[in-house]
Write a protein that holds these residues in place. Structure first.
Motif: not given
Ligand SMILES: [Zn+2]
Length: 284
Positions: A169, A179, A183, A258, A260
């Motif tokens: 990312r 990452h 998620d 969200h 993670h």
């Protein structure tokens, strides 16, 4: 399962101690269940990717196991898995070492826009961020000396998972990072549950992670839930599979609400989707 119980009836030890890895194709980011067929009174020692392997005996499966894995950013190519089994009675040590090929995993590339304060944190936050780095190092260096989990791991929320693990990312077009978790598309207030039994070793707000809960599952294995709107457990608390640990939210470095969820073994971040697929019933 009929096939599984049939498999355990095959006298695997007839050919002497052996090593099996599941999944058999090892990729960057893979958790790996290492099975050693050796007698219960054997003494096992192992090392892989610079980490000691901690084996435990499974009475149900009549074999030794270690749960390990390859970091998402781990080098691809040939690695050396070193395992020695010392047998009681005869006193002999058998070298079960072998080469393990680590294959490249094909993760996606993405771009994100977050608040600038998370790309270049303001100077007044640097002491806090440094203190949190030290705290996390301490937490991750003190895993329980025996496995605390039991059976299969379960997803922490009833919400759609994404294939975001391993995505490379850019944040606001400049900072690149990988990452290291999965998620889940969970609206704020979704109940977050323990993915397996363990001990809560961190439950507090952190700069990047937001409200964060880390569960130690023993032998260097942890699950980490981030960005919670509320924490419902305290540090030191034992939790069992499915026990509520908090509510999802949008705290810390996020683009929106969200959950993670990350899986860590020693220093390695592993693909949570692969851990969830792993058949660990009766392993312990
Ligand atoms: Zn994430």
């Amino acid at each position: 399962m009929v096939s599984a119980s049939f498999a355990t009836m095959i006298p695997a030890r007839a050919q002497g101690p052996s090593v099996t890895l599941t999944p058999a194709v090892v990729e960057a980011g893979s958790p790996e269940l290492i099975r050693v067929d050796a007698p219960a009174d054997a003494t096992l020692e192992g090392e892989w990717l610079g980490q000691k392997l901690a084996f435990f005996w499974s009475p149900d499966r009549q074999a030794w196991y270690a749960l390990a894995g390859v970091d998402v950013e781990g080098a691809v190519g040939t690695s050396s898995l070193r395992i020695n089994a010392t047998l009681k009675g005869t006193g002999g040590t058998i070298d079960l070492s072998r080469s393990i090929e680590i294959h490249e995993a094909h993760y996606r590339t993405g771009a994100l826009t977050v608040s600038p304060k998370f790309v270049e944190p303001p100077p007044e936050e640097s002491a806090r961020i440094q203190a949190e780095i030290a705290l996390k190092q301490k937490v991750f260096a003190a895993s329980a000396p025996e496995p605390l989990w039991s059976g299969d791991f379960r997803a922490p929320v009833h919400a759609a998972p994404t294939d975001s693990f391993g995505t490379r990312r850019t944040f606001n077009g400049q900072l690149a990072s990988v990452h290291k978790g999965m998620d889940f598309r969970a609206p704020t207030g979704t109940v977050v549950r323990a993915g397996n039994s363990g001990v809560v070793v961190l439950a507090r707000p952190l700069y990047y992670e937001g409200n964060c809960v880390v569960i130690d599952h023993g032998l260097g294995l942890y699950t980490i839930s981030m960005h919670l709107s509320r924490i419902d457990v305290r540090e030191g608390q034992h939790v069992s599979l499915g026990e509520r640990i908090g509510l999802s939210g949008a705290t810390g470095r996020v683009t929106g609400p969200h959950l993670h969820w990350a899986v860590r073994w020693q220093n390695a971040y592993l693909d949570p989707a692969k851990l969830l697929q792993m058949d660990l019933d009766s392993v312990r």
